[in-house]
Scaffold this motif. Structure first.
Motif, PDB file in Angstrom:
ATOM      1  N   ALA A 167      61.097  17.541 -14.059  1.00  0.00           N
ATOM      2  CA  ALA A 167      61.854  18.103 -15.167  1.00  0.00           C
ATOM      3  C   ALA A 167      63.102  18.065 -14.814  1.00  0.00           C
ATOM      4  O   ALA A 167      63.524  18.792 -13.680  1.00  0.00           O
ATOM      5  CB  ALA A 167      61.322  19.421 -15.766  1.00  0.00           C
ATOM      6  N   PHE A 168      64.119  17.972 -15.621  1.00  0.00           N
ATOM      7  CA  PHE A 168      65.667  18.030 -15.425  1.00  0.00           C
ATOM      8  C   PHE A 168      66.273  18.927 -16.237  1.00  0.00           C
ATOM      9  O   PHE A 168      66.598  18.576 -17.604  1.00  0.00           O
ATOM     10  CB  PHE A 168      66.294  16.502 -15.288  1.00  0.00           C
ATOM     11  N   ASP A 220      55.980  18.259 -11.655  1.00  0.00           N
ATOM     12  CA  ASP A 220      55.692  18.638 -10.332  1.00  0.00           C
ATOM     13  C   ASP A 220      56.887  19.179  -9.701  1.00  0.00           C
ATOM     14  O   ASP A 220      56.911  19.985  -8.620  1.00  0.00           O
ATOM     15  CB  ASP A 220      55.573  17.251  -9.286  1.00  0.00           C
ATOM     16  N   TYR A 221      58.087  18.866 -10.338  1.00  0.00           N
ATOM     17  CA  TYR A 221      59.217  19.687  -9.680  1.00  0.00           C
ATOM     18  C   TYR A 221      60.290  19.966 -11.097  1.00  0.00           C
ATOM     19  O   TYR A 221      60.090  19.277 -11.906  1.00  0.00           O
ATOM     20  CB  TYR A 221      60.189  18.674  -8.768  1.00  0.00           C
ATOM     21  N   VAL A 222      61.041  20.845 -10.612  1.00  0.00           N
ATOM     22  CA  VAL A 222      62.117  21.253 -11.799  1.00  0.00           C
ATOM     23  C   VAL A 222      63.313  21.184 -10.785  1.00  0.00           C
ATOM     24  O   VAL A 222      63.580  21.749 -10.042  1.00  0.00           O
ATOM     25  CB  VAL A 222      61.950  22.677 -12.401  1.00  0.00           C
ATOM     26  N   VAL A 223      64.250  20.274 -11.469  1.00  0.00           N
ATOM     27  CA  VAL A 223      65.569  20.060 -10.983  1.00  0.00           C
ATOM     28  C   VAL A 223      66.474  20.635 -11.861  1.00  0.00           C
ATOM     29  O   VAL A 223      66.633  20.156 -13.069  1.00  0.00           O
ATOM     30  CB  VAL A 223      66.264  18.341 -10.707  1.00  0.00           C
ATOM     31  N   MET A 224      67.537  21.433 -11.344  1.00  0.00           N
ATOM     32  CA  MET A 224      68.281  22.343 -12.170  1.00  0.00           C
ATOM     33  C   MET A 224      69.745  22.073 -12.060  1.00  0.00           C
ATOM     34  O   MET A 224      70.374  22.188 -10.835  1.00  0.00           O
ATOM     35  CB  MET A 224      68.104  23.681 -12.158  1.00  0.00           C
ATOM     36  N   TRP A 225      70.612  21.442 -13.063  1.00  0.00           N
ATOM     37  CA  TRP A 225      71.995  21.490 -13.163  1.00  0.00           C
ATOM     38  C   TRP A 225      72.368  22.744 -13.933  1.00  0.00           C
ATOM     39  O   TRP A 225      72.711  22.689 -14.958  1.00  0.00           O
ATOM     40  CB  TRP A 225      72.494  20.261 -13.690  1.00  0.00           C
ATOM     41  N   ASN A 247      59.148  24.381  -5.598  1.00  0.00           N
ATOM     42  CA  ASN A 247      59.379  23.110  -6.226  1.00  0.00           C
ATOM     43  C   ASN A 247      60.307  23.179  -7.239  1.00  0.00           C
ATOM     44  O   ASN A 247      60.590  22.383  -8.249  1.00  0.00           O
ATOM     45  CB  ASN A 247      57.893  22.780  -7.053  1.00  0.00           C
ATOM     46  N   PHE A 248      61.400  24.068  -7.112  1.00  0.00           N
ATOM     47  CA  PHE A 248      62.290  24.176  -8.078  1.00  0.00           C
ATOM     48  C   PHE A 248      63.694  24.107  -7.387  1.00  0.00           C
ATOM     49  O   PHE A 248      63.850  25.121  -6.287  1.00  0.00           O
ATOM     50  CB  PHE A 248      62.351  25.787  -8.713  1.00  0.00           C
ATOM     51  N   GLY A 264      64.955  38.734  -5.887  1.00  0.00           N
ATOM     52  CA  GLY A 264      64.590  39.160  -4.632  1.00  0.00           C
ATOM     53  C   GLY A 264      63.218  38.418  -4.209  1.00  0.00           C
ATOM     54  O   GLY A 264      63.367  37.082  -3.869  1.00  0.00           O
ATOM     55  N   ALA A 265      62.449  38.768  -3.590  1.00  0.00           N
ATOM     56  CA  ALA A 265      61.319  38.443  -2.781  1.00  0.00           C
ATOM     57  C   ALA A 265      60.393  37.241  -3.756  1.00  0.00           C
ATOM     58  O   ALA A 265      59.927  36.222  -3.302  1.00  0.00           O
ATOM     59  CB  ALA A 265      60.447  39.335  -2.106  1.00  0.00           C
ATOM     60  N   ASP A 266      60.530  37.513  -5.064  1.00  0.00           N
ATOM     61  CA  ASP A 266      59.897  36.695  -5.997  1.00  0.00           C
ATOM     62  C   ASP A 266      60.389  35.395  -6.058  1.00  0.00           C
ATOM     63  O   ASP A 266      59.908  34.338  -6.606  1.00  0.00           O
ATOM     64  CB  ASP A 266      59.745  37.357  -7.376  1.00  0.00           C
ATOM     65  N   GLY A 267      61.564  35.242  -5.718  1.00  0.00           N
ATOM     66  CA  GLY A 267      62.369  34.021  -5.560  1.00  0.00           C
ATOM     67  C   GLY A 267      62.312  33.269  -4.669  1.00  0.00           C
ATOM     68  O   GLY A 267      62.994  32.113  -4.340  1.00  0.00           O
ATOM     69  N   LYS A 268      61.491  33.657  -3.531  1.00  0.00           N
ATOM     70  CA  LYS A 268      61.114  32.913  -2.384  1.00  0.00           C
ATOM     71  C   LYS A 268      60.809  31.797  -2.503  1.00  0.00           C
ATOM     72  O   LYS A 268      59.806  31.249  -3.246  1.00  0.00           O
ATOM     73  CB  LYS A 268      60.207  33.660  -1.491  1.00  0.00           C
ATOM     74  N   GLY A 269      61.648  30.649  -1.757  1.00  0.00           N
ATOM     75  CA  GLY A 269      61.123  29.183  -1.604  1.00  0.00           C
ATOM     76  C   GLY A 269      62.201  28.361  -2.802  1.00  0.00           C
ATOM     77  O   GLY A 269      62.047  27.332  -2.498  1.00  0.00           O
ATOM     78  N   TYR A 270      62.844  29.106  -3.519  1.00  0.00           N
ATOM     79  CA  TYR A 270      63.931  28.460  -4.511  1.00  0.00           C
ATOM     80  C   TYR A 270      64.922  27.588  -3.647  1.00  0.00           C
ATOM     81  O   TYR A 270      65.120  28.242  -2.415  1.00  0.00           O
ATOM     82  CB  TYR A 270      64.608  29.499  -5.204  1.00  0.00           C
ATOM     83  N   LYS A 271      65.117  26.406  -4.024  1.00  0.00           N
ATOM     84  CA  LYS A 271      66.104  25.642  -3.363  1.00  0.00           C
ATOM     85  C   LYS A 271      67.274  25.149  -3.829  1.00  0.00           C
ATOM     86  O   LYS A 271      67.370  25.351  -5.199  1.00  0.00           O
ATOM     87  CB  LYS A 271      65.371  24.369  -2.773  1.00  0.00           C
TER      88      LYS A 271
END
Lengths: 430, 364
Positions: A167-168, A220-225, A247-248, A264-271
């Motif tokens: 998803a874009f 599977d993934y969300v790519v965000m602009w 996967n975000f 905070g910690a809930d956002g762990k893994g965001y890239k």
């Protein structure tokens, strides 16, 4: 008569400002936005930019012995104000730093007439990489198409893209639409399904409809602009709907510490892909601390200074300063003009050694610009939110520029044709 | 000062010897002289002295915003139909002009700009149909629908922006008699004259329209539509012509806005903040007035630009962001101040000043 006197006064005032001559300096105005809806992301960037140039002034007396005047002109991210600032500064400016895509779109066609280089690091119109067509525009060290390609590479590193659904999520605005041509071409070539999900400017803070669609589509993934309030909106929605954060992945403008601190910690893994990284141990930070912070000359604060956007502001100013330095050395004069800076920006060679010499260790990947290549394609690192701060989650990823070189050439040619007569730089070989 | 003005505005001795003279545009000679001075400034003096900055940030935008407010004023101030869709109608004009220019590149740009108003007039009439049944705030909401629908259309209908990847329209270089009049190659002074010509022309048309039968019909509709209907005014015709004329002018203003000034536009440019801005110009300038639109545009569009220059010109070292904050506060309080001093807008303020000057030094 009243309105008319006002106009007369305006004319006089403008005349005075235009004719006033100032002492020797390098005038590098910045069309800043510390007010308005995007101020939260603008302020750390502007602080980083200003602090670096002011540090050069304090430490070395400027660049090549000439002080830099990094005056800000406030736009509030409004295109109208941006044009006002451009007109106000263009008389003496050696560079234009437009900051918003809207302002860049306005200023870009005028570059051939006004002959002032545009420096838009990591933003603006992606085909600007074609230096032959866009002689006066630079988006080094990396463009949006590089970002799209690097993100896909990273995802591919976790497994084949074949049959995946991505998803874009993007701002419904020229900025958000930028990477679409490259993503669409890649979807075709690599066999994944691309689901573009636009977020209107009015819906930035309330994306429940978009995230409902994401839940339904199960990508599977969300790519965000995203930019400004949109990022915080998307990240909180993702947490709320329990989308797997790892996967975000966002573009570099969607990697602002403050947006992640909300969850905070809930956002762990965001890239977030990035061509800059804040390194508190880099020598440049110590110099800024000594010459600017300890002297009370900064508008920033320690928390902000450890963030990604402040560090990026430093890198942006460092690219500008390097362009100035290269031009000074080549033309043998410290007081360079806009034309000479254009040459300087075209011949930047940020090697690992040079980065280290500037004290920017680990803050920006090496890159090199040329007549034909105004982006430099530095590549970038995948940053990951560890719950408290962004950390590097990958080695340096390099964009596969060849995969969209043809699209860029076609877009540049189309632009030149639509804006005919549009002179191209015939000196560029290849 | 007082003496001088008194002399300037003494109407004694100006006799009218025919009905025609009494009905003239300027029954008082001094008004005609004042207008001549303003026109001389606009056509001769400003172009000679203005810098590029003044053209681009003061003269051209003030004229274009004045024209847009004039269009709205025809509808709201003269015909009494509230509208919140001005920016969308400007957008129709701009996109129509863009499509005409790109489909028919041989077309004369001024003709294209003037024709683009026809498209917005059509759309304006379509969205004006609800006005036959609903009034006041309810009508405002109906025009708000136009605002949302049209901006959505500008975003989604890719044909409108020639399938440009970023969804924006960009003005190409347009030539007329060997001179660039639009696009990046055009010089500010040429664009200023084109804008000035079109704005002067349409202002003249509007002055005459509002003084004639159509204008009187609109005013009657505005003041009391039932009474107007009773004396034989066709309300449908009156309201729809107001929508048509208003949208035509607003559409031309929109085409000028993009082609003669901005050079590029994205759909959200025509979103509701622009509608409000134009509505404010019309209200502060004075509803039901022609000159008010110019005064309002000078206050709302011109003053902030001038205020931004003041600290720098005086050598006061304050940050650009602080100036912007101060600016918003000053302009805001000025708006409140003017509306308290004269709720009917700047045009009424000028009217009162003029009347006082005419009878000065006697109080009655």
């Amino acid at each position: 008569m009243k309105h008319f006197t006002k106009l007369a006064i305006a004319a006089v005032v403008a005349g005075i400002t235009a004719t006033s001559t100032l002492a020797q300096e390098l005038y590098t105005p910045n069309l800043a936005y510390r007010t308005g809806p995007f101020a939260a992301t603008g302020i750390p960037l502007m602080n980083g930019q200003a602090d670096y140039l002011n540090m050069l002034n304090a430490r070395d007396g400027g660049i090549g012995g000439v002080p830099v005047n990094p005056e800000e002109c406030e736009t509030g991210y409004s295109t109208e104000k941006g044009v006002e600032c451009y007109e106000k500064t263009k008389g003496r400016a050696i560079v234009t730093q437009p900051w918003s895509t809207g302002i860049t779109l306005q200023v870009l066609p005028k570059t051939n007439v006004d002959e002032i280089p545009i420096l838009a690091p990591g933003y603006g119109f992606s085909p600007m990489m074609e230096g032959k067509t866009f002689q006066w525009a630079y988006n080094a060290p990396a463009g949006y198409w590089d970002a799209a390609d690097m993100i896909l590479q990273y995802i591919e590193g976790e497994g084949s893209l074949e049959g995946k659904k991505i998803a874009f999520l993007h701002l419904d605005h020229p900025f958000g639409k930028e990477p679409l041509p490259v993503l669409e071409a890649a979807a075709e070539a690599k066999g994944f399904e691309l689901v573009p999900i636009p977020v209107g400017l009015k819906e930035m803070q309330n994306q429940s409809a978009q995230w409902l669609q994401i839940r339904r589509e199960r990508p599977d993934y969300v790519v965000m602009w995203g930019w400004g309030a949109m990022n915080a909106g998307a990240i909180t929605e993702a947490v709320k709907t329990k989308f797997p954060m790892e996967n975000f992945i966002g573009v570099w403008w969607a990697g602002h510490d403050a947006d992640l601190k909300i969850v905070g910690a809930d956002g762990k893994g965001y890239k977030s892909i990035s061509w800059s990284f804040p390194n508190p141990d880099a020598p440049v930070m110590a110099d800024i601390q000594k010459h600017i912070v300890d002297e009370g000359k900064t508008q920033s604060n320690p928390e902000e200074m450890s963030g990604v956007f402040y560090g990026r502001g430093i890198v942006i100013s460092a690219i500008l300063a390097e362009g100035i330095k290269v031009a000074q050395d080549h033309f043998g004069t410290a007081e360079i003009d806009a034309k000479q800076l254009r040459w300087g920006l075209e011949n930047i060679d940020m090697t690992e050694a040079r980065i280290s010499e500037l004290g920017l260790d680990g803050m920006v990947p090496p890159f090199k610009t040329s007549c034909n290549n105004h982006t430099g394609h530095s590549g970038g690192w995948m940053l990951e939110w560890d719950g408290e701060k962004f950390v590097k989650a990958s080695d340096l990823l390099m964009a596969n520029v060849d995969s969209y070189k043809a699209i860029a050439e076609a877009a540049a040619a189309e632009y030149a044709e639509a804006n005919a007569p549009w002179p191209v730089n015939e000196e560029c070989s290849e | 000062m007082g003496d001088e003005k008194d002399m300037l505005y003494r109407t004694a001795g100006q006799f009218k010897t025919s009905y025609e003279a009494d009905q003239a545009l300027f029954p008082v000679r001094q008004d005609a002289i004042l207008l001549a001075v303003i026109l001389a400034c606009a056509w001769v003096i400003f172009p000679l002295v203005a810098s590029e900055f003044v053209f681009q940030t003061l003269l051209i935008p003030i004229l274009i915003y004045s024209l847009a407010a004039l269009g709205l004023n025809i509808l709201t101030g003269f015909a009494g139909q509230l509208s919140l869709g001005t920016a969308a109608f400007m957008g129709v004009g701009a996109y129509a002009c863009y499509k005409m220019i790109t489909i028919m590149p041989w077309m004369n740009p001024i003709v294209a700009i003037l024709l683009s108003g026809v498209f917005s007039a059509g759309i304006g009439v379509a969205f004006g149909i609800p006005s036959l049944r609903i009034k006041g705030f309810y009508l405002a909401i109906a025009t708000l629908a136009a605002q949302f629908f049209l901006v959505w259309l500008f975003e989604k209908w890719a044909w409108l922006y020639n399938y440009n990847a970023s969804g924006a329209i960009q003005v190409p270089n347009l030539e007329m008699f060997g001179v660039y009049i639009a696009g990046p190659q055009a010089s500010s002074i040429v664009q200023y004259f084109v804008v000035l010509f079109i704005v002067s022309l349409l202002t003249l048309v509007c002055i005459n329209l509002t003084r004639g039968t159509l204008g009187r019909t609109w005013k009657a509709t505005r003041d009391m539509d039932i009474a107007a209907e009773l004396i034989g005014i066709n309300l449908m015709k009156s309201k729809l012509t107001a929508f048509a004329v208003s949208s035509y002018i607003v559409g031309v203003a929109g085409a000028l806005f993009v082609f003669m000034w901005r050079g590029a536009a994205e759909p959200n440019l025509f979103d509701i903040p622009l509608s409000f801005r134009i509505l404010f110009i019309a209200i502060i300038g004075g509803l039901g007035s022609i000159m008010g639109n110019y005064l309002g545009a000078i206050l709302i569009v011109g003053l902030p630009v001038v205020l931004n220059l003041v600290p720098n010109a005086l050598g006061i070292p304050i940050g650009s962001a602080t100036v912007e904050h101060l600016n918003i506060m000053i302009v805001g309080s000025l708006i409140v101040f003017f509306l308290i001093v004269e709720p009917h807008g700047l045009a009424q303020l000028w009217r009162l000043i003029r009347e006082k000057l005419i009878i000065w030094p006697f109080p009655h």
